[in-house]
Design an enzyme around this catalytic site. Structure first.
Site, PDB file in Angstrom:
ATOM      1  N   SER A  98     -30.284  30.364   6.894  1.00  0.00           N
ATOM      2  CA  SER A  98     -31.366  30.269   7.865  1.00  0.00           C
ATOM      3  C   SER A  98     -31.645  31.645   8.483  1.00  0.00           C
ATOM      4  O   SER A  98     -32.019  32.569   7.775  1.00  0.00           O
ATOM      5  CB  SER A  98     -31.024  29.215   8.919  1.00  0.00           C
ATOM      6  OG  SER A  98     -32.153  28.896   9.692  1.00  0.00           O
ATOM      7  N   ASP A 194     -36.410  20.014   4.036  1.00  0.00           N
ATOM      8  CA  ASP A 194     -36.117  20.887   5.173  1.00  0.00           C
ATOM      9  C   ASP A 194     -37.339  20.929   6.092  1.00  0.00           C
ATOM     10  O   ASP A 194     -38.413  21.377   5.690  1.00  0.00           O
ATOM     11  CB  ASP A 194     -35.785  22.293   4.654  1.00  0.00           C
ATOM     12  CG  ASP A 194     -35.241  23.219   5.723  1.00  0.00           C
ATOM     13  OD1 ASP A 194     -35.562  23.021   6.906  1.00  0.00           O
ATOM     14  OD2 ASP A 194     -34.518  24.167   5.353  1.00  0.00           O
ATOM     15  N   HIS A 224     -32.274  20.919   6.135  1.00  0.00           N
ATOM     16  CA  HIS A 224     -31.961  22.279   6.565  1.00  0.00           C
ATOM     17  C   HIS A 224     -30.457  22.544   6.664  1.00  0.00           C
ATOM     18  O   HIS A 224     -30.025  23.689   6.496  1.00  0.00           O
ATOM     19  CB  HIS A 224     -32.632  22.575   7.911  1.00  0.00           C
ATOM     20  CG  HIS A 224     -32.606  24.022   8.292  1.00  0.00           C
ATOM     21  ND1 HIS A 224     -33.236  25.005   7.547  1.00  0.00           N
ATOM     22  CD2 HIS A 224     -32.014  24.676   9.329  1.00  0.00           C
ATOM     23  CE1 HIS A 224     -33.032  26.187   8.116  1.00  0.00           C
ATOM     24  NE2 HIS A 224     -32.302  26.007   9.188  1.00  0.00           N
TER      25      HIS A 224
END
Length: 248
Positions: A98, A194, A224
């Protein structure tokens, strides 16, 4: 027990397992810490292979000193650099999750001598500008400029406090608006379910980055967190593939 290193008077926490190189460095996400499922699973995987491994907490995250709301992308980029330079030897394989994907890309752009290869997990480059800022209402934008911060809901617990400094510093760290050479093996993984980072972001990064060996794997239904056993196994295979390409 976490080890410690100091940058600008702040103590940063990290865990380093010695082993063969190139080592693997895990860079976590926004408001996360080095105790997450992916970091610990990769540490165990690297340990089983006798490979050096590093995980760390940025300032204001986990066991590191500082307030989260005082930090920004530039600070956390500098934190990661300080630990990598102070602890590891030789180029490393960066695994960025991320926001950690954005930070790993900044390291690759600014200090390519430290990078042997790259694996990203739901990478979120430029998310402050392309994700957060467009999602704010006019009233929220006005509030962040006048009050210096706003609070927004999070799917992962307490609301996030988003600061003006985070937004403005992010604009100085964008990686999708200028050349992004990645002259080493790169493997990117992304879930189609996601809701924090879209597949469009992953495709944009794939198209924008310049390198001879860049591949993106989309996983149908993955979210995610990307922390299910099959997803962890894919991350491990991606690191192993980068290692194989380096040996070749």
């Amino acid at each position: 027990m976490s080890e410690r290193i100091t940058r600008n008077g702040r103590t940063l926490a990290y865990n380093h397992t010695p082993g063969t190189g190139p080592g693997v460095v895990f860079l976590g996400g926004f408001a996360s810490d080095m105790q997450g499922t992916k970091a610990l699973a990769l540490e165990a995987w690297a340990g089983g292979a006798g490979r050096a491994f590093l995980r760390l907490d940025y300032s204001g995250h986990g066991d590191s000193e500082g307030a989260f709301t005082d930090g920004c992308i530039g600070d956390w980029f500098a934190d990661a650099l300080a630990v990598i330079e102070g602890v590891t030897t030789g180029p490393q394989i960066l695994v960025g999750s991320s926001m950690g994907g954005w930070i790993s890309l900044l390291i690759a752009r600014e200090r390519p001598d430290l990078v042997a290869g790259l694996v990203t997990i739901a990478a979120a480059p430029d998310f402050t500008e392309d994700g957060m800022w467009p999602s704010f209402s006019d009233a929220q934008r006005q509030q962040i400029m006048t009050d210096g911060q706003i609070s927004v809901p999070s799917d992962y617990g307490d609301p996030y406090v988003i600061t003006r400094r985070l937004i403005e510093d992010g604009r100085d760290r964008l990686v999708l608006r200028s050349p992004l050479p990645l002259p080493f093996p790169v493997r990117m993984v992304q879930g189609t379910a996601d809701t924090a980072v879209s597949t469009a972001t992953a495709l944009r990064l794939l198209e924008h980055a310049d390198g001879p060996d860049i591949r993106l794997t989309l996983v149908r239904g993955a979210d995610h967190r990307f922390s299910e056993p099959d997803e962890i196994a894919l991350i491990e295979r991606s690191v192993d593939e980068v290692l194989h390409r380096l040996r070749a």
